[in-house]
Write a protein that holds these residues in place. Structure first.
Motif, short mmCIF file in Angstrom:
data_model
loop_
_atom_site.label_atom_id
_atom_site.label_comp_id
_atom_site.label_asym_id
_atom_site.label_seq_id
_atom_site.Cartn_x
_atom_site.Cartn_y
_atom_site.Cartn_z
N GLU A 85 28.43 -109.72 -93.56
CA GLU A 85 29.20 -108.57 -94.05
C GLU A 85 29.28 -107.44 -93.03
O GLU A 85 30.05 -106.48 -93.22
CB GLU A 85 28.60 -108.05 -95.36
N THR A 86 28.50 -107.51 -91.93
CA THR A 86 28.58 -106.49 -90.89
C THR A 86 29.73 -106.73 -89.93
O THR A 86 30.02 -105.86 -89.09
CB THR A 86 27.27 -106.43 -90.08
N LEU A 87 30.39 -107.89 -90.02
CA LEU A 87 31.47 -108.21 -89.09
C LEU A 87 32.76 -107.50 -89.49
O LEU A 87 33.09 -107.40 -90.68
CB LEU A 87 31.69 -109.72 -89.04
N PRO A 88 33.53 -107.02 -88.53
CA PRO A 88 34.75 -106.26 -88.85
C PRO A 88 35.90 -107.18 -89.27
O PRO A 88 35.95 -108.36 -88.91
CB PRO A 88 35.08 -105.55 -87.54
N VAL A 89 36.83 -106.59 -90.03
CA VAL A 89 38.00 -107.31 -90.54
C VAL A 89 39.26 -106.57 -90.10
O VAL A 89 39.35 -105.34 -90.24
CB VAL A 89 37.95 -107.41 -92.08
N LEU A 90 40.23 -107.31 -89.56
CA LEU A 90 41.49 -106.70 -89.13
C LEU A 90 42.40 -106.43 -90.33
O LEU A 90 42.15 -106.90 -91.44
CB LEU A 90 42.20 -107.62 -88.14
N SER A 112 29.37 -100.18 -92.08
CA SER A 112 28.33 -101.04 -92.64
C SER A 112 26.98 -100.34 -92.65
O SER A 112 26.42 -100.03 -91.58
CB SER A 112 28.22 -102.34 -91.85
N PRO A 113 26.38 -100.09 -93.82
CA PRO A 113 25.04 -99.49 -93.84
C PRO A 113 23.99 -100.44 -93.29
O PRO A 113 22.96 -100.00 -92.77
CB PRO A 113 24.81 -99.20 -95.33
N VAL A 114 24.26 -101.75 -93.35
CA VAL A 114 23.32 -102.72 -92.80
C VAL A 114 23.29 -102.62 -91.28
O VAL A 114 22.22 -102.56 -90.66
CB VAL A 114 23.70 -104.15 -93.25
N PRO A 168 35.86 -104.78 -97.46
CA PRO A 168 35.61 -104.01 -98.69
C PRO A 168 34.69 -102.82 -98.50
O PRO A 168 34.87 -101.77 -99.14
CB PRO A 168 35.00 -105.06 -99.63
N VAL A 169 33.69 -102.94 -97.62
CA VAL A 169 32.79 -101.81 -97.37
C VAL A 169 33.55 -100.65 -96.75
O VAL A 169 33.37 -99.48 -97.12
CB VAL A 169 31.62 -102.25 -96.46
N SER A 170 34.45 -100.95 -95.81
CA SER A 170 35.25 -99.91 -95.18
C SER A 170 36.21 -99.27 -96.17
O SER A 170 36.44 -98.05 -96.15
CB SER A 170 36.04 -100.49 -94.01
N ALA A 171 36.79 -100.08 -97.05
CA ALA A 171 37.71 -99.53 -98.05
C ALA A 171 36.99 -98.55 -98.97
O ALA A 171 37.52 -97.48 -99.30
CB ALA A 171 38.33 -100.66 -98.86
N ALA A 172 35.76 -98.90 -99.38
CA ALA A 172 34.98 -97.99 -100.22
C ALA A 172 34.64 -96.72 -99.47
O ALA A 172 34.70 -95.61 -100.03
CB ALA A 172 33.71 -98.69 -100.70
#
Length: 639
Positions: free
Chosen positions: A108-113, A131-133, A175-179
């Motif tokens: 989940e720490t990997l970025p998404v385009l 990412s908080p992780v 999703p983490v970035s969207a939040a």
């Protein structure tokens, strides 16, 4: 803005003291080599007069090969060896490129385009800034580094991260970035009503009834909401800054006396550098002018003026440049003999307190093995190493330049990242390139060897006789009022086309363009009239301004292209077209003559540049660069 740069921090005086002269060296990556090479490195560094290296930038996997399994013995050895050799270290926090195990344990720490593609390890910067992780693991590593090396005699300053935003330049769409984006929007707007108003969501049925309906601006069927895009880019810059600040907080707690920096990439729209600059003790920059580009020196000069402007005129650090060719362009030209020296002295002339290269020793493997280095694959018996050593000796022979501040300029160019972001959201009358516009207006002053500061919209403008304002498309009424007051108080303003069009939320000012600048410019832009060849034109109605004929002011198809308007005690010029380099130079030469902005030295031939730095004792040192034959001279100015 730069008349009084004030008292610098004790951290910077502490850093400069042991160097004695302009910092010289490179990015040192000893983890790529064995003990025999390490021993040779120290001897060659002495020969080249290397006094400063960056260390550990991509060493996270070497230092923490397994989660929580730290190994600092290798770094202890190199820190001790460099200290014994009199070489100081800009020690990296190592967080630019996480080890593969982090992606394995926490994908989940990997970025998404924006199209949903997830980026994987195998390159670098494969992490989501929200990412908080990732932040937790990064801060944990920095705590170990700071606790171990805060008092080491080799430590000169901390290098946080590396080239923030270089690859994942528009943040992440997971999703983490969207939040995180929604949280950022709540802080900015407080209510959905305010957000809907700012984003003009009545258009195309985009009204939001709940925060959870808002996403990052991912791939969409047609034009995306421009206000949403601009806010997302603001958020991206802020989120990367938060990553930097999380690491800085650890260093401030565990090593409070050591200055911190991070290296910015060639000037781009990615980060709002004026927002970042207060959080750096000293600004650092990576410069890679293309040897095949005839405008490379002009572009570099602009970038260096930006770096100087970020801290109100203080010296900055050139942390990376190439001794010769890079590896990442389609055609990687080498620097001919003397070019390394001339490029380096250009940075010093524009305020650099350090000249470093990527990298010290050319890699044997990996993606950058064909990127040149101070010690090439062929070894030290090479032109590149000999030129590097000669440059090191030259810089060491000019200790008075260290800490000398660039002389203040009478001219400034306004650079504003929010306007840049808004301008490049698309769906405009024609394409307008903000950076190229800034370069176009900087170039005539550079070619005339006229010093030019680069300043933010909220900076102190009163020190300048001349202010250039290219493409200020988006601007608040409050900020616009500051520019109007500048002219009213006696300043000379030159504003280019497509300025003053929208407010800070990309909503058009009604009543005629250029909105809040109509009165000071003495005109209204009735229509935009871009040409089929891509050239820009406007239909003007003069309301007090006078048309300017002649070079740089030839009439357009439907009226004047350049105007002049006396306002208060000052003058406002408007350029409603792209006149081209020759005509713009003629126009700005005329404007400079009227407002008394002159080069440091009169009568310089084309191709010769002079910049002045002033020592703490008040001594003025002129650095003269001759691009006709590559000659460099440092002279005392007794005027």
């Amino acid at each position: 803005m730069f008349r009084d740069v004030g008292e610098e921090s004790g951290r910077l005086r502490w850093w400069r003291g042991p160097l004695g002269s302009v910092g010289f060296g490179g990015d040192y990556n000893p983890e790529q080599w064995g003990p025999d090479v390490h021993a040779e490195d120290v001897e060659l560094m002495r020969e080249a007069r290397v006094g400063l290296v960056t260390l550990g930038i991509f060493a996270w996997a070497r230092t923490e090969p397994t989660p929580g399994g730290y190994d600092f013995t290798w770094l202890d050895d190199h820190m001790d060896r460099l200290a014994a050799a009199g070489v100081r270290v800009c020690l990296a926090t190592m967080t630019a490129s996480p080890p593969p195990w982090l992606a394995r344990l926490h994908p989940e720490t990997l970025p998404v385009l924006e199209d949903g593609t997830r980026l994987y390890p195998g390159s670098r910067q494969h992490w989501c800034p929200s990412s908080p992780v990732f932040r937790r693991y990064a801060v944990r590593l920095v705590e170990r580094l700071a606790g171990r090396y805060a008092d080491h005699p080799a430590l000169a300053l901390w290098h946080i991260g590396n080239e923030y935003g270089c690859h994942v330049s528009r943040h992440c769409h997971c999703p983490v970035s969207a939040a995180a984006f929604r949280d950022w929007l709540r802080a900015r707007y407080a209510t959905l009503d305010a957000l809907n108003d700012a984003w003009s969501t009545t258009f195309w049925s985009q009204h939001y009834a709940a925060w959870e309906e808002i996403h990052t601006p991912r791939t969409a069927p047609s034009f995306r909401n421009p206000a949403q895009l601009a806010d997302y880019w603001r958020f991206s810059s802020d989120e990367l800054l938060d990553c930097y600040l999380a690491e800085k907080a650890v260093l401030a707690r565990l090593a409070p006396g050591v200055p911190v920096t991070t290296n910015f990439v060639p000037v781009a729209r990615t980060l709002d550098l004026f927002r970042w600059a207060p959080h750096l003790d000293v600004v650092s920059y990576d410069s890679y002018p293309d040897p095949h580009d005839p405008d490379a020196a002009r572009r570099a000069a602009f970038s260096y003026d930006v770096m100087r402007g970020l801290k109100g005129g203080r010296p900055w650090l050139l942390l990376e440049q190439a001794p010769s060719a890079v590896n990442w362009r389609p055609h990687n030209g080498r620097k001919p003999p003397g070019r390394m020296r001339l490029d380096s002295w250009q940075a010093v002339a524009h305020g650099a307190d350090a000249v470093l290269f990527f990298q010290w020793r050319q890699s044997r493997g990996g993606a950058e093995k064909f990127h040149s280095a101070m010690v090439p694959h062929a070894g030290p018996d090479t032109r590149i190493f000999r030129e590097a050593a000669e440059l090191g000796a030259e810089l060491a022979g000019r200790p008075e330049l260290l800490g000398a501040v660039p002389e203040r300029a009478d001219a400034a160019l306004l650079l504003d990242w929010p306007a840049w972001w808004a301008l490049e959201t698309g769906a405009h009358p024609s394409e307008v390139d903000y950076l190229e516009g800034a370069l176009a207006y900087h170039r005539p002053l550079y070619d005339a060897s006229v010093a030019c500061d680069v300043v933010p919209l909220d900076g102190d403008l009163t020190a300048y006789r001349l202010l250039l304002v290219p493409h200020l498309y988006s601007v608040s009424r409050e900020a616009a009022a500051r520019l109007v007051a500048y002219v009213e108080g006696g300043g000379t303003l030159v504003m280019s086309y497509f300025s003053g069009i929208t407010d800070e939320h990309d909503r058009v000012y009604l009543g005629g363009y250029p909105g809040p600048f109509r009165e000071v410019l003495g005109l209204t832009v009735e229509e935009f009239a871009p040409r089929a060849d891509g050239g820009w034109a406007e239909v003007l109605r003069l309301e007090g301004a006078e048309a300017v004929p002649g070079p740089g002011g030839a009439d357009g198809a439907e009226g004047p292209a350049v105007t002049r308007h006396a306002y208060g005690r000052g003058t406002a010029w408007y350029v409603a077209c792209d006149p081209g380099p020759k005509a713009l130079r003629e126009l700005l030469d005329r404007v400079r003559a009227e407002c008394g902005v002159r080069p440091a030295v009169a009568g310089l031939p084309e191709g010769v540049q002079v910049r002045t730095r002033v020592t703490a004792a008040g001594e003025r040192l002129r650095v003269r660069l001759d691009y006709r034959d590559g000659a460099v001279a440092v002279e005392r100015d007794d005027a």
